[in-house]
Design a protein around this motif. Structure first.
Motif, short mmCIF file in Angstrom:
data_model
loop_
_atom_site.label_atom_id
_atom_site.label_comp_id
_atom_site.label_asym_id
_atom_site.label_seq_id
_atom_site.Cartn_x
_atom_site.Cartn_y
_atom_site.Cartn_z
N ALA A 51 -2.86 -5.58 67.22
CA ALA A 51 -4.52 -5.30 66.89
C ALA A 51 -4.63 -4.51 65.79
CB ALA A 51 -4.91 -4.34 68.22
N LEU A 52 -3.38 -3.66 65.45
CA LEU A 52 -3.31 -2.69 64.30
C LEU A 52 -2.70 -3.72 63.24
CD1 LEU A 52 -3.52 -0.25 62.69
CD2 LEU A 52 -1.56 0.47 63.71
N SER A 53 -1.38 -4.32 63.56
CA SER A 53 -0.73 -5.00 62.22
C SER A 53 -1.54 -6.17 61.88
CB SER A 53 0.35 -5.59 63.13
OG SER A 53 1.39 -4.56 63.68
N ILE A 54 -2.36 -6.74 62.48
CA ILE A 54 -3.33 -8.02 61.65
C ILE A 54 -4.12 -7.31 60.97
CG2 ILE A 54 -5.02 -8.17 63.45
CD1 ILE A 54 -4.42 -11.25 63.11
N SER A 55 -4.66 -6.21 61.00
CA SER A 55 -5.45 -5.68 60.24
C SER A 55 -5.03 -5.06 58.98
CB SER A 55 -6.30 -4.40 60.87
OG SER A 55 -7.07 -5.05 61.84
N THR A 56 -3.77 -4.44 59.03
CA THR A 56 -3.10 -3.99 57.82
C THR A 56 -2.70 -4.97 56.97
OG1 THR A 56 -1.17 -3.53 59.04
CG2 THR A 56 -2.49 -1.67 58.85
N PHE A 57 -2.26 -6.07 57.67
CA PHE A 57 -1.81 -7.31 56.95
C PHE A 57 -3.08 -8.10 56.14
CE2 PHE A 57 -0.72 -11.88 56.51
CZ PHE A 57 0.62 -11.81 56.06
N THR A 58 -4.20 -8.27 56.71
CA THR A 58 -5.22 -9.05 55.86
C THR A 58 -5.71 -7.86 54.94
OG1 THR A 58 -6.91 -8.36 57.63
CG2 THR A 58 -5.81 -10.36 57.62
N LEU A 59 -5.81 -6.48 55.23
CA LEU A 59 -6.22 -5.50 54.26
C LEU A 59 -5.42 -5.51 53.05
CD1 LEU A 59 -6.99 -1.93 54.82
CD2 LEU A 59 -5.40 -2.39 53.27
N ALA A 60 -4.03 -5.76 53.09
CA ALA A 60 -3.08 -5.73 51.98
C ALA A 60 -3.38 -6.98 50.94
CB ALA A 60 -1.71 -6.11 52.43
N PHE A 61 -3.75 -8.09 51.68
CA PHE A 61 -4.00 -9.08 50.55
C PHE A 61 -5.70 -9.08 50.22
CE2 PHE A 61 -0.38 -11.02 52.87
CZ PHE A 61 0.16 -11.59 51.86
N GLY A 62 -6.35 -8.41 51.09
CA GLY A 62 -7.89 -8.48 50.84
C GLY A 62 -7.88 -7.26 49.43
N MET A 63 -6.88 -6.34 49.10
CA MET A 63 -7.10 -5.59 48.07
C MET A 63 -7.06 -6.45 46.65
SD MET A 63 -5.31 -2.16 49.50
CE MET A 63 -5.43 -1.18 48.02
N LEU A 64 -6.07 -7.40 46.69
CA LEU A 64 -5.84 -8.14 45.60
C LEU A 64 -7.16 -8.62 44.95
CD1 LEU A 64 -2.35 -9.51 45.99
CD2 LEU A 64 -3.11 -7.64 44.56
N VAL A 65 -8.01 -9.23 46.27
CA VAL A 65 -8.97 -10.31 45.90
C VAL A 65 -10.33 -9.12 45.56
CG1 VAL A 65 -10.62 -11.57 46.85
CG2 VAL A 65 -8.26 -11.97 47.48
N MET A 66 -10.31 -8.00 46.37
CA MET A 66 -11.64 -7.15 46.48
C MET A 66 -11.60 -6.64 44.75
SD MET A 66 -13.52 -7.20 48.90
CE MET A 66 -13.55 -7.40 50.56
N ALA A 67 -10.40 -6.25 44.19
CA ALA A 67 -10.12 -5.50 42.97
C ALA A 67 -10.79 -6.28 41.91
CB ALA A 67 -8.86 -5.01 42.67
N ALA A 68 -10.62 -7.64 42.11
CA ALA A 68 -10.92 -8.57 40.98
C ALA A 68 -12.35 -8.79 40.93
CB ALA A 68 -10.10 -10.06 41.14
N ILE A 69 -12.78 -9.21 42.35
CA ILE A 69 -14.50 -9.29 42.39
C ILE A 69 -15.36 -8.05 42.07
CG2 ILE A 69 -16.03 -9.70 44.26
CD1 ILE A 69 -14.26 -11.10 45.88
N SER A 70 -14.60 -7.26 42.13
CA SER A 70 -15.57 -5.68 41.93
C SER A 70 -15.88 -5.90 40.14
CB SER A 70 -14.88 -4.55 42.22
OG SER A 70 -13.67 -4.05 41.30
N ASN A 71 -15.21 -6.38 39.49
CA ASN A 71 -15.12 -6.26 38.07
C ASN A 71 -16.42 -7.09 37.78
OD1 ASN A 71 -13.12 -4.91 37.36
ND2 ASN A 71 -11.74 -6.83 37.37
N THR A 72 -16.84 -7.97 38.47
CA THR A 72 -18.13 -8.87 38.36
C THR A 72 -19.29 -8.31 39.36
OG1 THR A 72 -16.73 -10.71 38.08
CG2 THR A 72 -19.03 -11.21 38.39
#
Length: 399
Positions: A51-72
């Motif tokens: 319940a905790l591990s799956i959130s930190t796992f998807t958060l980790a990959f989400g950061m790479l995507v979100m940082a790029a999207i924010s530029n737009t």
């Protein structure tokens, strides 16, 4: 600085504190439910920790995507989306009919949560100048520690009065209200220049950070750092309740050691001009190892001391390695190297946090202590390898 600018800066700083609190409260809130999930869903400790591990796992990959999207899309838009959507998703966790649906919601929530930590520092650097930036950054970092503590203590307190469903509703409602306050406090970026999203540039930056072989040792150290820390606090509630008879509320207050552990980070700052990063990281690993070992002693005051000592070691460990990544990467890959470091950092919490549950199921608390000690030993090996790599690079540069 005129009054208007000063007020705006104060509002931004307060807003970032609130945003950090919401993010890490939503992320770590379920950590106090692990014991209850084992009972309600009839599963092992390692399965419940997902319940905790799956959130930190998807958060980790989400950061790479979100940082790029924010530029737009814009900095504030991403942060607001992250805070509001993650709070709503957290509320939905309480209505999950089974553990599989709960995990699905938490996985989506982790990805949504990524938007705030991926953008926060960039937003502050763009909007604040002079000594306002480091001050606001310090408040933001404080908020991350306080947010984790806030989420756990609210959840623990409600658990003693009701059940985890009610605890989820209370915390989710509080974080949603705080997210709305954030919207009114933080102004849209004034110094942000929108860029067209380029997958080619994004992939190119990531590959540049991956080609630098010395950085992989730092990525590994980050993986181990949060992995050890999360494994400790995922499962320490079991012996504290079963062996020492503590209530859920008191166990929740144990997480105050995560706030006190910032002593380790502050100590690193004070000693940075007297010792090398390698020397201080070696000392941090030793401190973490001592803290872990103390928790194996069946005496409550010593166990609590061990939690504090480990927290100090962890904060120093993370502080040193994250700073080392930034200073060692080539200029064009610094941002991507930091993102990849955070990717490994959060994936480590998912992997080691879950694996620790298997060791707990097999051998109780001693099993968890064993896997954490093994991680520290690997950390010493990685530190030795990176120092050898850096010495070789310096030698070649001198020739």
């Amino acid at each position: 600085m005129d009054v208007s600018t000063k007020n705006t800066n104060h509002k931004i700083t307060l807003g970032m504190l609130i945003g950090s609190l919401v993010t890490f409260a939503n992320l770590y809130g379920p950590q106090t439910f692990i014991q209850h999930f084992t009972h309600d869903f009839h599963m092992s400790a390692s399965e419940s920790s997902l319940a905790l591990s799956i959130s930190t796992f998807t958060l980790a990959f989400g950061m790479l995507v979100m940082a790029a999207i924010s530029n737009t899309w814009g900095r504030k838009n991403i942060m607001v989306f992250s805070l509001v959507s993650s709070s709503i998703l957290y509320l939905l966790v309480g209505f999950a009919p089974n553990f599989e649906v709960l995990l699905m919601i938490r996985a989506i929530e982790g990805f949504a949560l990524a938007g705030f930590p991926a953008i926060a520092v960039t937003y502050l650097a763009e909007e604040l100048s002079g000594n306002q930036f480091p001050k606001a950054l310090a408040v933001y970092i404080t908020g991350s520690g306080f947010g984790g503590f806030f989420g756990r203590i609210v959840s623990s307190s409600i658990l003693d009065l009701s059940n985890w469903h009610t605890a989820v509703f209370v915390l989710g409602t509080l974080t949603l209200i705080l997210s709305i306050i954030f919207i009114f406090l933080v102004e849209p970026s004034k110094n942000f220049i929108a860029q067209e999203f380029s997958i080619k540039n994004w992939i190119g930056g990531i590959l540049a950070a991956c080609k630098d072989t010395k950085l992989w040792f730092f990525y590994g150290l980050g993986f181990l750092a949060l992995g050890v820390y999360v494994a400790m606090f995922n499962y320490i509630g079991f012996p504290l309740i079963k062996s020492f008879g503590l209530s859920q509320t008191i166990v929740g207050f144990i997480f105050i050691f995560q706030l006190m552990g910032s002593v380790g980070s502050m100590t690193v700052g004070k000693l940075s001009d007297r010792y090398t990063r390698g020397q201080m990281l070696f000392a941090s690993l030793v401190v973490a190892l001592i803290g872990i070992s103390l928790t194996a002693v069946h005496h409550l005051p010593i166990v609590l001391l061990g939690l504090f000592v480990l927290s100090c070691g962890f904060f120093a460990w993370h502080n040193l390695v994250s700073g080392w990544v930034s200073s060692s990467a080539i200029p064009t890959a610094k941002a991507y190297a930091s993102s990849i470091y955070l990717l490994f950092y959060y994936v480590g919490s998912s992997v080691v946090g879950t694996v620790g549950g298997h060791f707990y199921d097999a051998d109780g608390w001693n099993g968890v202590v064993g896997i954490m000690i093994a991680c520290c030993i690997i950390g010493f090996v990685l530190l030795g390898l990176v120092e050898m790599k850096l010495k070789k690079m310096i030698k070649h540069a001198a020739i």
